[in-house]
Design a protein around this motif. Sequence first.
Motif, short mmCIF file in Angstrom:
data_model
loop_
_atom_site.label_atom_id
_atom_site.label_comp_id
_atom_site.label_asym_id
_atom_site.label_seq_id
_atom_site.Cartn_x
_atom_site.Cartn_y
_atom_site.Cartn_z
N ASN A 13 -1.57 -79.37 174.79
CA ASN A 13 -1.92 -78.05 174.26
C ASN A 13 -2.80 -78.17 173.02
O ASN A 13 -3.83 -78.83 173.07
CB ASN A 13 -0.65 -77.23 174.01
N ALA A 14 -2.42 -77.56 171.88
CA ALA A 14 -3.31 -77.53 170.71
C ALA A 14 -3.29 -78.81 169.89
O ALA A 14 -4.00 -78.91 168.88
CB ALA A 14 -2.94 -76.34 169.81
N MET A 15 -2.50 -79.80 170.29
CA MET A 15 -2.44 -81.07 169.56
C MET A 15 -3.66 -81.93 169.89
O MET A 15 -3.99 -82.11 171.06
CB MET A 15 -1.17 -81.82 169.91
N VAL A 41 -2.41 -80.05 164.60
CA VAL A 41 -2.55 -78.70 165.13
C VAL A 41 -3.09 -77.85 164.00
O VAL A 41 -2.42 -77.70 162.96
CB VAL A 41 -1.21 -78.16 165.64
N GLY A 55 1.40 -77.34 169.70
CA GLY A 55 0.93 -78.63 170.18
C GLY A 55 2.06 -79.62 170.22
O GLY A 55 3.00 -79.54 169.43
#
Length: 309
Positions: free
Chosen positions: A118-120, A145, A161
């Motif tokens: 994800n957002a990581m 993140v 994330g």
Amino acid sequence: METGKSNRQETLAKLFAKLRPTEEELAKLKAVEEDPIAFAHMVGEIDRKYKVRSLETLRSDKKLFNAQASYPVNINETRANPLPIQSGFGIIGQLAASNQLACDCLVPFKFTGLIAYNAMSGPNQFEVARGMLGALRLGADEYQVFNPGDTTGKTRVHFFGQLCITFAAQIPQAGRWCLIHPSGILRIRGHSRVVGHGNMTTSYDAKVWFDYYQFLYIGFTAIEESGGDIHYNGTRSGDHKEYFCADRFLPPRYIFFDVPDAGELLELMMLIEVDAAANKDGLALGVIDQFGFLANYTDEYDTFVVKAL
């Protein structure tokens, strides 16, 4: 392991859904932004509901919880009676001597990689890199993140994330098995930054949560779960930066479990989730500086799964 990866993503999505504000809750919050009293009241309710993230939130079956699966390490503590460290073969020998193992089928339980979701930000790692089996941050944009707060309104927008370290084995036969669990000190270190431009009478402009979870699954069935929140930072106004060390010790141990069908994937997931939330007046940053085991070789923490009687 592609099937295992998709299984993992589906399983984690279902678990973490219970730890986050729902789309319906956020929509209701957005609808009352122009009413300061109603907005502050609803923000308070959501914060109280989700600010403490424990596995009791995830499942009602307390038998799945094992608080001793990992526990915090005090790096300044000297143990008077240190726990005995045993090799995987040493534990297998003890269990075989007590007539608990068949020992006619032994499967390697191997490190399969560190993956950012994800957002990581990455990079993903599939071998020892920089002296760490896992993540060791060197670049400015690695393992973070970042929520710049470039939204509209006072409602905080969440960026999620995850970093996930996995060990896995494909179990060749149905029946009862025994996992020699990987052991050692898992380094969990990082920092957070939150920036707000409101005042002390408004809701928080930015918040960051860090949570550590440890899951052991056979297929979609949980054998063991542990973990919870390890760091939080938030602000209404100002610019706050905080560092944390939440190292975990994974003790030498073994776990018996049942396999319903041949070919099932046994997977140990050690996972950090970062939730960086900010509104239009805020900025939120969550950074993982270290997450993994000190190592020289990729197989140093590999163990075994053994057929049991």
